[in-house]
Write a protein that holds these residues in place. Structure first.
Motif, mmCIF file in Angstrom:
data_model
loop_
_atom_site.group_PDB
_atom_site.id
_atom_site.type_symbol
_atom_site.label_atom_id
_atom_site.label_comp_id
_atom_site.label_asym_id
_atom_site.label_seq_id
_atom_site.Cartn_x
_atom_site.Cartn_y
_atom_site.Cartn_z
ATOM 1 N N MET A 93 206.898 30.605 32.589
ATOM 2 C CA MET A 93 206.959 30.666 31.132
ATOM 3 C C MET A 93 205.552 30.556 30.563
ATOM 4 O O MET A 93 204.715 29.820 31.069
ATOM 5 C CB MET A 93 207.813 29.532 30.585
ATOM 6 N N ALA A 94 205.339 31.294 29.442
ATOM 7 C CA ALA A 94 204.003 31.306 28.857
ATOM 8 C C ALA A 94 203.604 29.942 28.329
ATOM 9 O O ALA A 94 202.432 29.613 28.240
ATOM 10 C CB ALA A 94 203.938 32.336 27.733
ATOM 11 N N ALA A 95 204.628 29.093 27.948
ATOM 12 C CA ALA A 95 204.326 27.790 27.364
ATOM 13 C C ALA A 95 204.063 26.727 28.424
ATOM 14 O O ALA A 95 203.746 25.590 28.100
ATOM 15 C CB ALA A 95 205.454 27.356 26.440
ATOM 16 N N ASP A 96 204.241 27.049 29.704
ATOM 17 C CA ASP A 96 204.034 26.077 30.774
ATOM 18 C C ASP A 96 202.588 25.613 30.797
ATOM 19 O O ASP A 96 201.660 26.351 30.460
ATOM 20 C CB ASP A 96 204.385 26.697 32.123
ATOM 21 N N LYS A 97 202.409 24.371 31.246
ATOM 22 C CA LYS A 97 201.065 23.841 31.401
ATOM 23 C C LYS A 97 200.600 24.011 32.840
ATOM 24 O O LYS A 97 201.402 23.985 33.771
ATOM 25 C CB LYS A 97 201.031 22.360 31.022
ATOM 26 N N ILE A 98 199.294 24.202 32.986
ATOM 27 C CA ILE A 98 198.708 24.289 34.316
ATOM 28 C C ILE A 98 197.576 23.277 34.405
ATOM 29 O O ILE A 98 197.052 22.805 33.388
ATOM 30 C CB ILE A 98 198.178 25.703 34.623
ATOM 31 N N THR A 99 197.228 22.948 35.624
ATOM 32 C CA THR A 99 196.100 22.044 35.863
ATOM 33 C C THR A 99 194.960 22.824 36.489
ATOM 34 O O THR A 99 195.142 23.492 37.519
ATOM 35 C CB THR A 99 196.513 20.888 36.797
ATOM 36 N N LEU A 100 193.794 22.769 35.864
ATOM 37 C CA LEU A 100 192.608 23.449 36.367
ATOM 38 C C LEU A 100 191.688 22.449 37.042
ATOM 39 O O LEU A 100 191.508 21.328 36.558
ATOM 40 C CB LEU A 100 191.861 24.144 35.217
ATOM 41 N N VAL A 101 191.130 22.859 38.163
ATOM 42 C CA VAL A 101 190.170 22.016 38.884
ATOM 43 C C VAL A 101 188.791 22.288 38.295
ATOM 44 O O VAL A 101 188.325 23.429 38.260
ATOM 45 C CB VAL A 101 190.181 22.331 40.390
ATOM 46 N N VAL A 102 188.125 21.241 37.824
ATOM 47 C CA VAL A 102 186.847 21.371 37.119
ATOM 48 C C VAL A 102 185.708 20.915 38.018
ATOM 49 O O VAL A 102 185.729 19.797 38.554
ATOM 50 C CB VAL A 102 186.847 20.551 35.819
ATOM 51 N N GLN A 103 184.711 21.772 38.196
ATOM 52 C CA GLN A 103 183.541 21.422 39.001
ATOM 53 C C GLN A 103 182.267 21.745 38.215
ATOM 54 O O GLN A 103 182.208 22.766 37.520
ATOM 55 C CB GLN A 103 183.541 22.197 40.320
ATOM 56 N N PRO A 104 181.252 20.870 38.290
ATOM 57 C CA PRO A 104 179.986 21.147 37.596
ATOM 58 C C PRO A 104 179.184 22.190 38.349
ATOM 59 O O PRO A 104 179.311 22.328 39.564
ATOM 60 C CB PRO A 104 179.277 19.793 37.604
ATOM 61 N N ARG A 105 178.376 22.930 37.646
ATOM 62 C CA ARG A 105 177.447 23.876 38.263
ATOM 63 C C ARG A 105 176.054 23.555 37.746
ATOM 64 O O ARG A 105 175.831 23.491 36.544
ATOM 65 C CB ARG A 105 177.828 25.308 37.925
ATOM 66 N N GLY A 106 175.123 23.360 38.669
ATOM 67 C CA GLY A 106 173.776 22.994 38.252
ATOM 68 C C GLY A 106 173.697 21.514 37.940
ATOM 69 O O GLY A 106 174.264 20.671 38.646
ATOM 70 N N LYS A 107 173.022 21.184 36.847
ATOM 71 C CA LYS A 107 172.823 19.796 36.445
ATOM 72 C C LYS A 107 174.159 19.118 36.178
ATOM 73 O O LYS A 107 174.987 19.637 35.436
ATOM 74 C CB LYS A 107 171.956 19.758 35.191
ATOM 75 N N PRO A 108 174.404 17.934 36.781
ATOM 76 C CA PRO A 108 175.679 17.236 36.563
ATOM 77 C C PRO A 108 175.890 16.895 35.086
ATOM 78 O O PRO A 108 174.942 16.600 34.363
ATOM 79 C CB PRO A 108 175.526 15.961 37.405
ATOM 80 N N ILE A 109 177.154 16.947 34.661
ATOM 81 C CA ILE A 109 177.515 16.607 33.287
ATOM 82 C C ILE A 109 178.277 15.287 33.327
ATOM 83 O O ILE A 109 179.346 15.195 33.947
ATOM 84 C CB ILE A 109 178.383 17.702 32.649
#
Length: 312
Positions: free
Chosen positions: A1-17
Motif C-alpha cells: 500500500m502507498a500509505a505503508d511506512k518503510i524504514t531506511l538505513v541512514v549512513q553518513p558520507r564524508g564528514k560525520p554528522i
C-alpha cells in the motif's frame, strides 16, 4: 500500500554528522522534502547543507515536495547516504557580491584611485575623457541592472551553494570585468582617452548596448514567469528570441557587451571578457538545451543553435 511506512538505513558520507540517526521511518507517500526535513530535525544539520543519495545507484534524492519516497524507488531497508556539504550561502547573495565588484571598481579606478594606478605618467594626469566617462556609465548601468534582476527578477532553482565557492565565482567578474577592463580602458594612453574617437563606433556601440540590455531584461522576465514562487518546476520558454535559440538572454548579453567593446574603441580587455564569458555561456546553454529535450520530450522544439542564431 502507498500509505505503508518503510524504514531506511541512514549512513553518513564524508564528514560525520552529529546526531544523525542510523535509521528513519517514513511513509511511502511522503515527499522527499519530508525526508530531508526529518533528517534535518533529528541531526540538527540544515536541509541546505545536506545531500541525500541512494545507496543502490548513488543518485541524488531531491529535496522536492513533488517527489514521493515511492517515486524514488526506495523500499524497506534501502540505504541512503547523507553528506554534510559544509557552510552554505544563498545564491541571491552570491550574485549580489559577484556584481558589486565590477559595479564599484570602474568609478574607483576612474576617479580616486587614478593617480595611484597611473603613477608613472607625468603629473598632473589628464582628466578622464568624455568617452571614458561614457564607458564607466555603461558599465555602471549594466551591473546596476544585474543587481536589480538579482533582487527583484530572478527565481533560483537552488537556494544555496557552498560558501567557499564565492571566491571562485566572483573572480570572473571582479578581475575580468572589474580590474582588467577598468585599468586598460581608463588608461591615459587608451584609445578611449582620445579627444577625437570614431563616432561610428560610439553610436553603433550605444545602439547595440541599449538593444541588448532591454532585450536581455525582457528574456529574464520571460524566464521568471516560467517558475512559480517557491517552486523548482519549469515550463518551456517562448517569446522574443526563444523560438530561434535556446538562450536568447545570453545572446542579448553578448550584444550589449559588444556595444561596450565598440564604444571603448575596440579595447582588447573588453573583448577578452566577452570571449571568456561567451565560452562559459555557450557551455551552459548546451546543457540547458539537453535538459529541455530530456525534460519536455516531444513537447519541446529542439534548437540547433543555443546562443547565436544560425551558428551555435
Amino acid at each position: 500500500m502507498a500509505a505503508d511506512k518503510i524504514t531506511l538505513v541512514v549512513q553518513p558520507r564524508g564528514k560525520p554528522i552529529r546526531k544523525l540517526p542510523k535509521e528513519i521511518e517514513i511513509p511511502l507517500n511522503a515527499s522527499s522534502e519530508e525526508l530531508h526535513t526529518a533528517l534535518s530535525a533529528a541531526s540538527g544539520c540544515s536541509t541546505h547543507r545536506m545531500r541525500i543519495t541512494k545507496g543502490s545507484d548513488h543518485s541524488v534524492v531531491p529535496n522536492s515536495i513533488n517527489t514521493t519516497i515511492e517515486d524514488t524507488g526506495m523500499r524497506n531497508s534501502s540505504v541512503i547516504y547523507v553528506k554534510d556539504l559544509g557552510p552554505q550561502i544563498a545564491w541571491r547573495t552570491v550574485f549580489i557580491i559577484e556584481y558589486l565588484g565590477p559595479l564599484l571598481i570602474p568609478a574607483l579606478f576612474l576617479f580616486p584611485l587614478r593617480p595611484f594606478l597611473y603613477f608613472t605618467y607625468d603629473k598632473p594626469l589628464p582628466s578622464p575623457s568624455d568617452l571614458q566617462l561614457l564607458v564607466c556609465a555603461l558599465l555602471s548601468v549594466h551591473f546596476l541592472k544585474r543587481e536589480f534582476e538579482t533582487i527583484f527578477v530572478h527565481r533560483f532553482s537552488s537556494a544555496t551553494m557552498p560558501a567557499r565557492n564565492i571566491f571562485k565565482n566572483s573572480a570572473h567578474y571582479w578581475i575580468l570585468a572589474g580590474f582588467n577592463i577598468a585599468y586598460w580602458v581608463f588608461h591615459p594612453d587608451a584609445a578611449a582617452a582620445s579627444s577625437n574617437p570614431s563616432q561610428t563606433l560610439v553610436y553603433a556601440g550605444l545602439a547595440l548596448f541599449v538593444f541588448g540590455e532591454l532585450a536581455n531584461l525582457n528574456a529574464h522576465y520571460i524566464l521568471r514567469n516560467l517558475r512559480r514562487p517557491g517552486t523548482t518546476e519549469r515550463g518551456i520558454p517562448s517569446g522574443f528570441g526563444f523560438t530561434v535559440v535556446t538562450c536568447p538572454n545570453y545572446f542579448f548579453e553578448i550584444l550589449a557587451w559588444l556595444g561596450v567593446f565598440l564604444v571603448s574603441q575596440l579595447n582588447w580587455s573588453v573583448l577578452l571578457f566577452i570571449l571568456v564569458g561567451g565560452l562559459q555561456m555557450w557551455s551552459w546553454a548546451w546543457k540547458k538545451e539537453k535538459r529541455y529535450r530530456k525534460e519536455f520530450g516531444d513537447k519541446y522544439k529542439k534548437k540547433r543553435a543555443v546562443i547565436f542564431p544560425g551558428l551555435a
